[in-house]
Write a protein that holds these residues in place. Structure first.
Motif, short mmCIF file in Angstrom:
data_model
loop_
_atom_site.label_atom_id
_atom_site.label_comp_id
_atom_site.label_asym_id
_atom_site.label_seq_id
_atom_site.Cartn_x
_atom_site.Cartn_y
_atom_site.Cartn_z
N SER A 1 8.41 3.55 3.34
CA SER A 1 9.33 3.08 2.30
C SER A 1 10.56 2.43 2.92
O SER A 1 11.02 1.38 2.46
CB SER A 1 9.77 4.24 1.40
OG SER A 1 8.68 4.74 0.67
N THR B 1 5.02 -7.92 2.64
CA THR B 1 5.17 -8.72 1.42
C THR B 1 4.02 -9.71 1.27
O THR B 1 3.51 -9.89 0.16
CB THR B 1 6.53 -9.44 1.42
OG1 THR B 1 7.57 -8.45 1.50
CG2 THR B 1 6.72 -10.28 0.17
N SER C 1 5.26 -4.09 -1.59
CA SER C 1 6.70 -4.16 -1.80
C SER C 1 7.23 -2.74 -1.97
O SER C 1 6.45 -1.79 -2.09
CB SER C 1 7.02 -4.98 -3.06
OG SER C 1 6.59 -4.26 -4.21
N ALA C 2 8.53 -2.62 -2.00
CA ALA C 2 9.13 -1.31 -2.22
C ALA C 2 8.66 -0.73 -3.55
O ALA C 2 8.36 0.46 -3.65
CB ALA C 2 10.65 -1.42 -2.18
N ASP C 3 8.54 -1.58 -4.56
CA ASP C 3 8.10 -1.11 -5.88
C ASP C 3 6.65 -0.66 -5.88
O ASP C 3 6.32 0.37 -6.47
CB ASP C 3 8.29 -2.20 -6.94
CG ASP C 3 9.76 -2.45 -7.25
OD1 ASP C 3 10.60 -1.58 -6.96
OD2 ASP C 3 10.06 -3.54 -7.79
N THR C 4 5.76 -1.44 -5.23
CA THR C 4 4.35 -1.04 -5.22
C THR C 4 4.16 0.25 -4.44
O THR C 4 3.40 1.12 -4.86
CB THR C 4 3.43 -2.14 -4.63
OG1 THR C 4 3.81 -2.42 -3.28
CG2 THR C 4 3.45 -3.40 -5.46
N ALA D 1 6.44 2.60 -3.95
CA ALA D 1 7.03 3.68 -4.75
C ALA D 1 6.07 4.13 -5.84
O ALA D 1 5.88 5.33 -6.06
CB ALA D 1 8.36 3.23 -5.35
N GLY D 2 5.44 3.16 -6.51
CA GLY D 2 4.46 3.51 -7.55
C GLY D 2 3.25 4.23 -6.99
O GLY D 2 2.79 5.23 -7.55
N ARG E 1 4.29 7.77 -6.11
CA ARG E 1 4.42 8.62 -7.31
C ARG E 1 3.04 9.09 -7.78
O ARG E 1 2.85 10.25 -8.10
CB ARG E 1 5.11 7.85 -8.44
CG ARG E 1 6.60 7.97 -8.46
CD ARG E 1 7.22 7.44 -9.75
NE ARG E 1 6.80 6.09 -10.10
CZ ARG E 1 7.33 4.98 -9.58
NH1 ARG E 1 8.31 5.06 -8.70
NH2 ARG E 1 6.90 3.80 -9.95
#
Length: 185
Positions: free
Chosen positions: A36, A51, A56-59, A61-62, A65
């Motif tokens: 991360s 990238t 990405s940070a969002d992918t 993170a998801g 989770r």
């Protein structure tokens, strides 16, 4: 002594991993926290490589989770269990209906860290840092950069490698991209 060989960007990633662990409410720094953190500085070669492959940070993170929600099982783990006739999503759904969201992860992820101060690295995260030194040596680099951390993450078995390989990021891909770009940040 090894930390002295880290570039400024790699040091920032290690500090970022500690921040990520704190944000998550974890008492230890894991390889996924390192992953991360590698995405925090978008100008590094590592962030550019990730990238380009849709990471990405969002992918991440998801994905993390979902992995926590499934009690640490990666998508690859869930697929392997599915091949045995075990529907992980159905099991997770039943547990969450009975005990609440994120029940298999020990409750809902924390928004603020529960711990303050220093967080130790897990033994696996320490192995990633050690592997990053080996990666730098193998490439003939004097310093350890973020690309060496990424190479170590994709070489060491575990959730970080599973998340990346599910997106087509493996050791060969990263090695090729780092070599092609030629810069070590």
């Amino acid at each position: 002594m090894m930390f002295e060989r880290f570039t400024n960007e790699a040091r920032a990633a290690v500090v970022g991993a500690q921040r990520e662990a704190k944000r998550e409410g974890s008492g230890e720094i894991t390889p996924t926290h390192i992953l991360s953190a590698l995405l925090e500085d978008p100008v590094t070669t590592t962030a550019a490589v990730l990238t380009e492959h849709g990471v990405s940070a969002d992918t991440i993170a998801g994905d993390l989770r979902e992995m926590r929600r499934r009690a640490g099982l990666s998508g690859a783990d869930a697929a392997a269990l599915d091949a045995l006739g075990i529907d992980v999503e159905e099991v997770v759904g039943r547990v969450e209906r009975a005990h609440g969201e994120y029940a298999l992860a020990g409750g809902r992820p924390q928004r603020r860290g529960l711990f303050s101060g220093h967080r130790p690295f897990t033994s696996e995260a320490k192995r990633v840092l050690e592997q990053s030194l080996r990666e730098a040596i193998e490439l003939g680099d004097r310093g350890i950069g973020t690309e060496h951390l990424l190479l170590a993450l994709v070489r060491r078995p575990g959730p970080a490698r599973d998340l990346l390989s599910a997106r087509g990021v493996d050791h060969r891909t990263v090695s090729g991209e780092v070599g092609r770009r030629g810069d070590t940040r």
